[in-house]
Design a protein around this motif. Sequence first.
Motif, PDB file in Angstrom:
ATOM      1  N   LEU A  74       0.867  -1.231  -0.072  1.00 41.28           N
ATOM      2  CA  LEU A  74      -0.210  -0.127   0.036  1.00 41.28           C
ATOM      3  C   LEU A  74       0.843   1.319  -0.135  1.00 41.28           C
ATOM      4  O   LEU A  74       0.503   2.089  -0.591  1.00 41.28           O
ATOM      5  CB  LEU A  74      -0.894  -0.029   1.224  1.00 41.28           C
ATOM      6  CG  LEU A  74      -1.993  -1.024   1.280  1.00 41.28           C
ATOM      7  CD1 LEU A  74      -2.764  -1.127   2.599  1.00 41.28           C
ATOM      8  CD2 LEU A  74      -2.864  -0.946   0.097  1.00 41.28           C
ATOM      9  N   PHE A  75       1.855   1.424   0.883  1.00 43.14           N
ATOM     10  CA  PHE A  75       2.695   2.516   1.224  1.00 43.14           C
ATOM     11  C   PHE A  75       3.892   2.201   0.262  1.00 43.14           C
ATOM     12  O   PHE A  75       4.846   1.702   0.980  1.00 43.14           O
ATOM     13  CB  PHE A  75       2.945   2.836   2.454  1.00 43.14           C
ATOM     14  CG  PHE A  75       1.498   2.707   3.162  1.00 43.14           C
ATOM     15  CD1 PHE A  75       0.485   3.414   2.831  1.00 43.14           C
ATOM     16  CD2 PHE A  75       1.549   1.585   4.299  1.00 43.14           C
ATOM     17  CE1 PHE A  75      -0.667   3.266   3.512  1.00 43.14           C
ATOM     18  CE2 PHE A  75       0.007   1.530   4.964  1.00 43.14           C
ATOM     19  CZ  PHE A  75      -0.802   2.390   4.648  1.00 43.14           C
ATOM     20  N   VAL A  77       0.683   8.981   7.241  1.00 41.92           N
ATOM     21  CA  VAL A  77       0.513   8.826   5.990  1.00 41.92           C
ATOM     22  C   VAL A  77      -0.433   9.949   5.563  1.00 41.92           C
ATOM     23  O   VAL A  77      -1.579  10.020   6.023  1.00 41.92           O
ATOM     24  CB  VAL A  77       0.031   7.505   5.535  1.00 41.92           C
ATOM     25  CG1 VAL A  77      -0.399   7.433   4.117  1.00 41.92           C
ATOM     26  CG2 VAL A  77       0.789   6.551   5.966  1.00 41.92           C
ATOM     27  N   SER A  78      -0.334  10.643   4.471  1.00 45.10           N
ATOM     28  CA  SER A  78      -1.002  11.499   3.814  1.00 45.10           C
ATOM     29  C   SER A  78      -1.845  10.874   2.528  1.00 45.10           C
ATOM     30  O   SER A  78      -1.349  10.069   1.790  1.00 45.10           O
ATOM     31  CB  SER A  78      -0.443  12.711   3.140  1.00 45.10           C
ATOM     32  OG  SER A  78      -0.092  13.630   4.306  1.00 45.10           O
ATOM     33  N   ILE A  79      -3.342  11.066   2.363  1.00 46.31           N
ATOM     34  CA  ILE A  79      -4.079  10.359   1.131  1.00 46.31           C
ATOM     35  C   ILE A  79      -4.211  11.435   0.336  1.00 46.31           C
ATOM     36  O   ILE A  79      -5.034  12.691   0.393  1.00 46.31           O
ATOM     37  CB  ILE A  79      -5.255  10.039   1.826  1.00 46.31           C
ATOM     38  CG1 ILE A  79      -5.142   8.886   2.922  1.00 46.31           C
ATOM     39  CG2 ILE A  79      -5.984   9.131   0.550  1.00 46.31           C
ATOM     40  CD1 ILE A  79      -6.150   8.315   3.623  1.00 46.31           C
ATOM     41  N   ILE A 125     -11.177   4.297   0.840  1.00 49.93           N
ATOM     42  CA  ILE A 125     -10.331   5.035   0.138  1.00 49.93           C
ATOM     43  C   ILE A 125     -10.271   4.527  -1.343  1.00 49.93           C
ATOM     44  O   ILE A 125      -9.959   3.436  -1.533  1.00 49.93           O
ATOM     45  CB  ILE A 125      -8.774   5.042   0.661  1.00 49.93           C
ATOM     46  CG1 ILE A 125      -8.905   5.538   2.008  1.00 49.93           C
ATOM     47  CG2 ILE A 125      -7.888   6.075   0.049  1.00 49.93           C
ATOM     48  CD1 ILE A 125      -7.596   5.370   2.963  1.00 49.93           C
ATOM     49  N   SER A 180      -6.255   6.634  -5.468  1.00 54.04           N
ATOM     50  CA  SER A 180      -5.559   7.596  -4.456  1.00 54.04           C
ATOM     51  C   SER A 180      -3.979   7.037  -4.363  1.00 54.04           C
ATOM     52  O   SER A 180      -3.640   5.920  -4.241  1.00 54.04           O
ATOM     53  CB  SER A 180      -6.175   7.668  -3.186  1.00 54.04           C
ATOM     54  OG  SER A 180      -7.661   7.930  -3.396  1.00 54.04           O
ATOM     55  N   ARG A 181      -3.440   8.232  -4.073  1.00 57.49           N
ATOM     56  CA  ARG A 181      -1.698   7.983  -3.548  1.00 57.49           C
ATOM     57  C   ARG A 181      -1.531   8.200  -2.252  1.00 57.49           C
ATOM     58  O   ARG A 181      -2.330   9.141  -1.258  1.00 57.49           O
ATOM     59  CB  ARG A 181      -0.840   9.022  -4.200  1.00 57.49           C
ATOM     60  CG  ARG A 181      -0.604   8.681  -5.912  1.00 57.49           C
ATOM     61  CD  ARG A 181       0.257   9.415  -6.446  1.00 57.49           C
ATOM     62  NE  ARG A 181       0.533  10.735  -5.896  1.00 57.49           N
ATOM     63  CZ  ARG A 181       1.638  11.203  -5.864  1.00 57.49           C
ATOM     64  NH1 ARG A 181       2.664  10.572  -6.290  1.00 57.49           N
ATOM     65  NH2 ARG A 181       1.869  12.595  -5.588  1.00 57.49           N
ATOM     66  N   PHE A 182      -0.552   7.244  -1.880  1.00 58.11           N
ATOM     67  CA  PHE A 182      -0.364   7.301  -0.182  1.00 58.11           C
ATOM     68  C   PHE A 182       0.992   8.114  -0.231  1.00 58.11           C
ATOM     69  O   PHE A 182       1.939   7.564  -0.731  1.00 58.11           O
ATOM     70  CB  PHE A 182      -0.471   6.254   0.550  1.00 58.11           C
ATOM     71  CG  PHE A 182      -1.610   5.480   0.559  1.00 58.11           C
ATOM     72  CD1 PHE A 182      -2.646   5.847   1.593  1.00 58.11           C
ATOM     73  CD2 PHE A 182      -2.183   4.360  -0.357  1.00 58.11           C
ATOM     74  CE1 PHE A 182      -4.106   5.159   1.669  1.00 58.11           C
ATOM     75  CE2 PHE A 182      -3.261   3.669  -0.429  1.00 58.11           C
ATOM     76  CZ  PHE A 182      -4.350   3.999   0.543  1.00 58.11           C
ATOM     77  N   PHE A 234      -3.687   8.412   9.351  1.00 55.55           N
ATOM     78  CA  PHE A 234      -4.137   8.942   7.974  1.00 55.55           C
ATOM     79  C   PHE A 234      -4.594  10.345   8.075  1.00 55.55           C
ATOM     80  O   PHE A 234      -5.112  10.538   9.134  1.00 55.55           O
ATOM     81  CB  PHE A 234      -5.161   8.261   7.519  1.00 55.55           C
ATOM     82  CG  PHE A 234      -5.052   6.752   6.867  1.00 55.55           C
ATOM     83  CD1 PHE A 234      -3.894   6.592   5.748  1.00 55.55           C
ATOM     84  CD2 PHE A 234      -5.740   5.491   7.285  1.00 55.55           C
ATOM     85  CE1 PHE A 234      -3.690   5.226   5.387  1.00 55.55           C
ATOM     86  CE2 PHE A 234      -5.411   4.480   6.892  1.00 55.55           C
ATOM     87  CZ  PHE A 234      -4.183   4.211   5.805  1.00 55.55           C
ATOM     88  N   ASP A 244      -4.659  14.536   2.357  1.00 57.36           N
ATOM     89  CA  ASP A 244      -3.734  15.350   1.710  1.00 57.36           C
ATOM     90  C   ASP A 244      -4.186  16.695   1.169  1.00 57.36           C
ATOM     91  O   ASP A 244      -5.417  16.428   0.918  1.00 57.36           O
ATOM     92  CB  ASP A 244      -3.081  14.692   0.789  1.00 57.36           C
ATOM     93  CG  ASP A 244      -1.833  15.467  -0.050  1.00 57.36           C
ATOM     94  OD1 ASP A 244      -1.408  16.497   0.912  1.00 57.36           O
ATOM     95  OD2 ASP A 244      -1.276  15.248  -1.055  1.00 57.36           O
TER      96      ASP A 244
END
Length: 384
Positions: free
Chosen positions: A54-55, A98-100, A123, A127-129, A160, A163
């Motif tokens: 995921l990250f 983490v920013s979403i 989410i 989307s970008r993590f 989370f 962003d």
Amino acid sequence: MEVKKVDFRNKIRHQRIMKNTSAEFTYSFPVIRGIQAGREYYTTMCPLKLVPRLFKFVEDDLPPDLRAQRTLNKQRIPALARYIIDNKESYAFSSLTVSIDGEVHFEPTDSDPIKSKLGVLSIPMESRFLINDGQHRRAAIEEALQECPELADETISVVFFVDAGLNRSQQMFADLNRYAVRTTRSLGILYDHRDPLAQLARTLADTVPVFAGMTEKEKTTISNRSRKLFTLSSIYQATKQLLRKGKNDKISNQEKKLAFEFWKEISNNIPDWNLCKQKKVAAYELRSDYVHAHGIALSALAIAGSALIATYPASWKKNLKAIKALDWSRHNKTIWEGRALIAGRLSKAKTNVTLTSNLLKQTLSIPLDPSEEEIEMHYAAGKK
């Protein structure tokens, strides 16, 4: 609307949502919702096996002003991964932050004021993590899983934030690291119950008569008016040099006994230490006037002592008495300037530690090894 769900052991659910004729894939996380600076944020527990998927860290090639974090230091990863692997039953990692970058949807489990903070965060998969804090932990987890796949279902907490653009993410990184203060080396040794050498240093600080009550266990430096004469970190480093051990090396009972006897015997041959212990002279006066009241002396004594014990295993205690006649006064520039002192100030540089131990070896009639002789020659040339 057609909904299909895949359950990851009730930790992370993957939903497929079809709306009209288009399909949207989402990740769904069980979370706790909070408010910080007027903004919502969410905390979840993520299985370690999903962390690398995921990250991802994808900013290596971007210039600093277009990144939201420091570049990944790959040299740190093996040690962090080894920490997890070697301490599977006791390792501890703090949360990933983490920013979403994308739209999210929070569905509370209940309308009750308390229960409404619990729910599911959906989410979109596109989307970008962006990891604001914890990219090295994430990389270490990925490496540790390759050797220990049994860690896959253990979890790490993830915080989370939604962003709000690059500037906001950069500011978050700055804020998260602005007030981070690394613990002092002495405090790290005091609290380290895995490293045998740290355990020995704590024991020595409590049982060697001249160390007991005279050791600063929290700070690495001693304030001018402190009544302490030694630091736990200097005892640790010097004992490491005495026994020629590395971090986490095993230490036998015989080596522990030797370390205790050595430092006790050293204190018998430096009368000022015992006068300070008896409060007949102030610790700050010794630090001000004598080289032996500083960490460089402990290291030099340990290096010379290790060679002494190896050379004279049966009579080292008797031979050690030669240092009692050594003039440790910082005012004796003929002996100490350029060796332990640089322009009148003590230097902890490796070369100065070597030069100080060289003097002790010469005092104890122990030959120098080739590298020590070379350093000594350069020192002598500079004195001319």
